[in-house]
Structure formats: structure tokens, C-alpha cells
Design a protein around this motif. Structure first.
Motif, PDB file in Angstrom:
ATOM      1  N   MET A   1       0.849  -1.194   0.000  1.00  0.00           N
ATOM      2  CA  MET A   1       0.000   0.000   0.000  1.00  0.00           C
ATOM      3  C   MET A   1       0.884   1.243   0.000  1.00  0.00           C
ATOM      4  O   MET A   1       1.864   1.330   0.730  1.00  0.00           O
ATOM      5  CB  MET A   1      -0.896   0.004   1.253  1.00  0.00           C
ATOM      6  N   ALA A   2       0.530   2.207  -0.836  1.00  0.00           N
ATOM      7  CA  ALA A   2       1.330   3.419  -0.928  1.00  0.00           C
ATOM      8  C   ALA A   2       1.243   4.213   0.372  1.00  0.00           C
ATOM      9  O   ALA A   2       0.195   4.278   1.012  1.00  0.00           O
ATOM     10  CB  ALA A   2       0.838   4.268  -2.095  1.00  0.00           C
ATOM     11  N   ARG A   3       2.369   4.776   0.744  1.00  0.00           N
ATOM     12  CA  ARG A   3       2.411   5.576   1.964  1.00  0.00           C
ATOM     13  C   ARG A   3       1.655   6.885   1.756  1.00  0.00           C
ATOM     14  O   ARG A   3       1.769   7.522   0.705  1.00  0.00           O
ATOM     15  CB  ARG A   3       3.867   5.854   2.336  1.00  0.00           C
ATOM     16  N   GLU A   4       0.889   7.279   2.759  1.00  0.00           N
ATOM     17  CA  GLU A   4       0.126   8.518   2.677  1.00  0.00           C
ATOM     18  C   GLU A   4       1.075   9.705   2.627  1.00  0.00           C
ATOM     19  O   GLU A   4       2.010   9.805   3.420  1.00  0.00           O
ATOM     20  CB  GLU A   4      -0.789   8.624   3.888  1.00  0.00           C
ATOM     21  N   SER A   5       0.853  10.605   1.681  1.00  0.00           N
ATOM     22  CA  SER A   5       1.711  11.773   1.557  1.00  0.00           C
ATOM     23  C   SER A   5       1.412  12.765   2.668  1.00  0.00           C
ATOM     24  O   SER A   5       0.350  12.707   3.297  1.00  0.00           O
ATOM     25  CB  SER A   5       1.499  12.445   0.192  1.00  0.00           C
ATOM     26  N   ARG A   6       2.335  13.678   2.900  1.00  0.00           N
ATOM     27  CA  ARG A   6       2.128  14.706   3.917  1.00  0.00           C
ATOM     28  C   ARG A   6       0.914  15.562   3.563  1.00  0.00           C
ATOM     29  O   ARG A   6       0.112  15.908   4.429  1.00  0.00           O
ATOM     30  CB  ARG A   6       3.381  15.569   4.050  1.00  0.00           C
ATOM     31  N   LYS A   7       0.771  15.875   2.278  1.00  0.00           N
ATOM     32  CA  LYS A   7      -0.367  16.673   1.845  1.00  0.00           C
ATOM     33  C   LYS A   7      -1.677  15.960   2.141  1.00  0.00           C
ATOM     34  O   LYS A   7      -2.626  16.556   2.663  1.00  0.00           O
ATOM     35  CB  LYS A   7      -0.249  16.966   0.345  1.00  0.00           C
ATOM     36  N   ASP A   8      -1.736  14.660   1.842  1.00  0.00           N
ATOM     37  CA  ASP A   8      -2.955  13.890   2.102  1.00  0.00           C
ATOM     38  C   ASP A   8      -3.233  13.784   3.597  1.00  0.00           C
ATOM     39  O   ASP A   8      -4.388  13.824   4.026  1.00  0.00           O
ATOM     40  CB  ASP A   8      -2.843  12.493   1.504  1.00  0.00           C
ATOM     41  N   SER A   9      -2.180  13.662   4.393  1.00  0.00           N
ATOM     42  CA  SER A   9      -2.375  13.549   5.841  1.00  0.00           C
ATOM     43  C   SER A   9      -2.921  14.856   6.417  1.00  0.00           C
ATOM     44  O   SER A   9      -3.726  14.848   7.348  1.00  0.00           O
ATOM     45  CB  SER A   9      -1.063  13.151   6.536  1.00  0.00           C
ATOM     46  N   ILE A  10      -2.513  15.974   5.847  1.00  0.00           N
ATOM     47  CA  ILE A  10      -3.038  17.268   6.297  1.00  0.00           C
ATOM     48  C   ILE A  10      -4.511  17.396   5.921  1.00  0.00           C
ATOM     49  O   ILE A  10      -5.331  17.845   6.737  1.00  0.00           O
ATOM     50  CB  ILE A  10      -2.214  18.423   5.693  1.00  0.00           C
ATOM     51  N   LEU A  11      -4.870  16.988   4.704  1.00  0.00           N
ATOM     52  CA  LEU A  11      -6.273  17.042   4.290  1.00  0.00           C
ATOM     53  C   LEU A  11      -7.135  16.121   5.151  1.00  0.00           C
ATOM     54  O   LEU A  11      -8.250  16.474   5.533  1.00  0.00           O
ATOM     55  CB  LEU A  11      -6.404  16.671   2.815  1.00  0.00           C
ATOM     56  N   LYS A  12      -6.617  14.947   5.451  1.00  0.00           N
ATOM     57  CA  LYS A  12      -7.346  14.005   6.307  1.00  0.00           C
ATOM     58  C   LYS A  12      -7.566  14.603   7.689  1.00  0.00           C
ATOM     59  O   LYS A  12      -8.656  14.500   8.267  1.00  0.00           O
ATOM     60  CB  LYS A  12      -6.563  12.696   6.409  1.00  0.00           C
ATOM     61  N   MET A  30      -5.206  23.804  14.998  1.00  0.00           N
ATOM     62  CA  MET A  30      -5.904  22.537  15.214  1.00  0.00           C
ATOM     63  C   MET A  30      -5.535  21.528  14.128  1.00  0.00           C
ATOM     64  O   MET A  30      -5.293  20.349  14.405  1.00  0.00           O
ATOM     65  CB  MET A  30      -7.421  22.756  15.206  1.00  0.00           C
ATOM     66  N   ILE A  31      -5.508  21.986  12.879  1.00  0.00           N
ATOM     67  CA  ILE A  31      -5.169  21.103  11.757  1.00  0.00           C
ATOM     68  C   ILE A  31      -3.723  20.655  11.868  1.00  0.00           C
ATOM     69  O   ILE A  31      -3.402  19.478  11.644  1.00  0.00           O
ATOM     70  CB  ILE A  31      -5.425  21.819  10.422  1.00  0.00           C
ATOM     71  N   ARG A  32      -2.845  21.583  12.228  1.00  0.00           N
ATOM     72  CA  ARG A  32      -1.430  21.228  12.384  1.00  0.00           C
ATOM     73  C   ARG A  32      -1.245  20.170  13.453  1.00  0.00           C
ATOM     74  O   ARG A  32      -0.533  19.176  13.262  1.00  0.00           O
ATOM     75  CB  ARG A  32      -0.619  22.473  12.740  1.00  0.00           C
ATOM     76  N   GLU A  33      -1.912  20.349  14.590  1.00  0.00           N
ATOM     77  CA  GLU A  33      -1.772  19.397  15.690  1.00  0.00           C
ATOM     78  C   GLU A  33      -2.339  18.029  15.317  1.00  0.00           C
ATOM     79  O   GLU A  33      -1.744  16.996  15.608  1.00  0.00           O
ATOM     80  CB  GLU A  33      -2.486  19.927  16.934  1.00  0.00           C
ATOM     81  N   ALA A  34      -3.498  18.011  14.648  1.00  0.00           N
ATOM     82  CA  ALA A  34      -4.128  16.740  14.277  1.00  0.00           C
ATOM     83  C   ALA A  34      -3.323  15.986  13.227  1.00  0.00           C
ATOM     84  O   ALA A  34      -3.300  14.752  13.201  1.00  0.00           O
ATOM     85  CB  ALA A  34      -5.545  16.989  13.772  1.00  0.00           C
ATOM     86  N   SER A  35      -2.649  16.727  12.352  1.00  0.00           N
ATOM     87  CA  SER A  35      -1.894  16.089  11.269  1.00  0.00           C
ATOM     88  C   SER A  35      -0.477  15.722  11.669  1.00  0.00           C
ATOM     89  O   SER A  35       0.154  14.875  11.031  1.00  0.00           O
ATOM     90  CB  SER A  35      -1.835  17.018  10.053  1.00  0.00           C
ATOM     91  N   GLY A  36       0.037  16.366  12.712  1.00  0.00           N
ATOM     92  CA  GLY A  36       1.416  16.150  13.097  1.00  0.00           C
ATOM     93  C   GLY A  36       2.406  16.869  12.201  1.00  0.00           C
ATOM     94  O   GLY A  36       3.619  16.658  12.310  1.00  0.00           O
ATOM     95  N   ALA A  37       1.917  17.707  11.317  1.00  0.00           N
ATOM     96  CA  ALA A  37       2.789  18.449  10.399  1.00  0.00           C
ATOM     97  C   ALA A  37       3.331  19.691  11.080  1.00  0.00           C
ATOM     98  O   ALA A  37       2.699  20.244  11.989  1.00  0.00           O
ATOM     99  CB  ALA A  37       2.016  18.848   9.142  1.00  0.00           C
ATOM    100  N   SER A  38       4.473  20.134  10.616  1.00  0.00           N
ATOM    101  CA  SER A  38       5.008  21.393  11.114  1.00  0.00           C
ATOM    102  C   SER A  38       4.234  22.533  10.481  1.00  0.00           C
ATOM    103  O   SER A  38       3.608  22.370   9.419  1.00  0.00           O
ATOM    104  CB  SER A  38       6.490  21.517  10.767  1.00  0.00           C
ATOM    105  N   ILE A  39       4.260  23.689  11.106  1.00  0.00           N
ATOM    106  CA  ILE A  39       3.573  24.837  10.535  1.00  0.00           C
ATOM    107  C   ILE A  39       4.177  25.196   9.180  1.00  0.00           C
ATOM    108  O   ILE A  39       3.485  25.622   8.259  1.00  0.00           O
ATOM    109  CB  ILE A  39       3.611  26.035  11.510  1.00  0.00           C
ATOM    110  N   GLY A  40       5.498  24.986   9.050  1.00  0.00           N
ATOM    111  CA  GLY A  40       6.164  25.266   7.779  1.00  0.00           C
ATOM    112  C   GLY A  40       5.673  24.342   6.674  1.00  0.00           C
ATOM    113  O   GLY A  40       5.448  24.785   5.548  1.00  0.00           O
ATOM    114  N   SER A  41       5.518  23.057   7.003  1.00  0.00           N
ATOM    115  CA  SER A  41       5.035  22.094   6.022  1.00  0.00           C
ATOM    116  C   SER A  41       3.614  22.418   5.604  1.00  0.00           C
ATOM    117  O   SER A  41       3.248  22.347   4.424  1.00  0.00           O
ATOM    118  CB  SER A  41       5.109  20.684   6.597  1.00  0.00           C
ATOM    119  N   LEU A  42       2.804  22.794   6.574  1.00  0.00           N
ATOM    120  CA  LEU A  42       1.403  23.113   6.297  1.00  0.00           C
ATOM    121  C   LEU A  42       1.295  24.305   5.354  1.00  0.00           C
ATOM    122  O   LEU A  42       0.542  24.268   4.369  1.00  0.00           O
ATOM    123  CB  LEU A  42       0.688  23.375   7.619  1.00  0.00           C
TER     124      LEU A  42
END
Length: 205
Positions: A1-12, A30-42
Motif C-alpha cells: 500500500m502506498a504511503r500517505e503523503s504529507r499533503k494527504d495527511s493534512i487534508l485528512k 488545530m489542523i497542524r496538531e491533528a496532522s502532526g505536520a510542522s507549521i512550515g510544512s502546512l
């Protein structure tokens, strides 16, 4: 199974937050915390909250558009293709209720936002493709002549109203319990007057 991209994880994560807190109450943090992404990545992927809303909407209509396009272009009879569109639409909503609620509630906001022009282009392309498919289907002689703007209203309009009621909790049971009579009604609404349904024992008018 393909690994979920950072972009997809943020949308999810955004969809989760919008479902839990509402679109207006959801913040970028809230979105940053739920996705685990950095603010820069977001910000790198989307730029701001409005673009996340728009991107989530566009991805949603892309996914259910694939279902509808696949149903319309399948190699089967005209009746089966019309029925498959209704069944495919309701199946997608049943499998993706949070995304469907978001799509129903957020169109105006996306149209007025930074991705509004992209949404218009996608919708125009979809309408153009469906028009071409419909014209091809009409060559078989089992469809009545219908103005193009009326086609989606007749085929999926009633299914959308049932889906909205189901998503709002006003209808009980499984959404697909309503699929067969809606598919039958869709076919009856677009078929040529001298063409009957494949099984006249069902849902007589």
C-alpha cells in the motif's frame, strides 16, 4: 500500500477537525496538531486555512467524480449506466459521510475563496465530459431529448436530497436501502417514452 503523503495527511486531519469542530471554528493550529505536520510544512503545501478548505473540497469532488464517470462510461446498457450513477453516488456518500457533509456545506465558501476559479474549471470540464457521454448514449435511441442542465438534476438530484436527509439523521437505516427505488426513478425520468424498464415488476408508476 502506498504511503500517505504529507499533503494527504493534512487534508485528512482537516476533514477530521471540520467534522469535530465545524469549519468556522477550526483553526490552522488545530489542523497542524491533528496532522502532526510542522507549521512550515502546512503553509508550504497550502498557504493558509482557506486553501486547505478549497483543496479538501476539490479532492472530494475529484474522488466522487471518478465514481460517477466510471459508472457513466462503463461498457453496459444505457439503463445499467444510469442506474450505476445513482448507486455509485449513494455508495460514495455512505462510505464517506464526513466528506459528503463537508461538500454539501462548503461549496459557497470555496467558490468565493482562492480556489474558486479552479472549482469552476473543474465543474466545466466535468459538465463537458458528461455532455459528451450523454450524447453518445442518446445514439442508442433509448433516451429522451433532455436539456443538458436538467440531466444531473433528474439522475442524481433526488439521490442528493435523500443523502442530505440521511446525513442529517432524518432517515434511519442504511443509505443504500434507498438506492434501488431512486435508481429506478432516475431511469424512468430519462428513458424514451417507448422504452420500458428491464423489470416491469418493480416500482410501477
Amino acid at each position: 500500500m502506498a504511503r500517505e503523503s504529507r499533503k494527504d495527511s493534512i487534508l485528512k486531519a482537516a476533514l477530521f477537525c471540520f467534522t469535530e469542530h465545524g469549519v468556522e471554528a477550526t483553526t490552522i493550529d488545530m489542523i497542524r496538531e491533528a496532522s502532526g505536520a510542522s507549521i512550515g510544512s502546512l503553509y508550504h503545501h497550502f498557504g493558509n486555512r482557506e486553501r486547505i478548505i478549497g483543496a479538501l473540497y476539490l479532492e472530494g469532488i475529484r474522488r466522487y467524480g471518478l465514481v460517477l464517470n466510471g459508472a457513466f462510461t462503463t461498457d453496459s446498457t444505457t439503463e445499467q449506466r444510469v442506474r450505476s450513477v445513482v448507486l455509485g453516488y449513494l455508495g460514495w456518500v455512505a462510505e464517506n459521510p464526513d466528506w459528503a457533509r463537508f461538500l454539501f456545506n462548503s461549496r459557497g465558501q470555496v467558490e468565493a475563496g482562492p480556489l474558486g476559479d479552479e472549482l469552476k474549471s473543474i465543474n466545466a470540464l466535468h459538465v463537458s465530459r458528461m455532455k459528451a457521454v450523454w450524447e453518445e448514449m442518446q445514439t442508442h435511441g433509448d433516451l429522451r431529448t433532455i436539456p443538458a442542465p436538467c440531466i444531473p438534476a433528474l439522475i442524481t438530484g433526488p439521490a442528493q436530497e435523500i443523502a442530505k436527509a440521511w446525513l442529517a439523521g432524518r432517515l434511519k437505516g442504511a443509505l443504500l436501502d434507498y438506492a434501488e427505488p431512486l435508481a429506478e426513478a432516475a431511469w424512468r425520468s430519462v428513458r424514451a417514452d417507448d422504452i420500458s424498464s428491464g423489470d416491469e415488476g418493480r416500482f410501477r408508476a
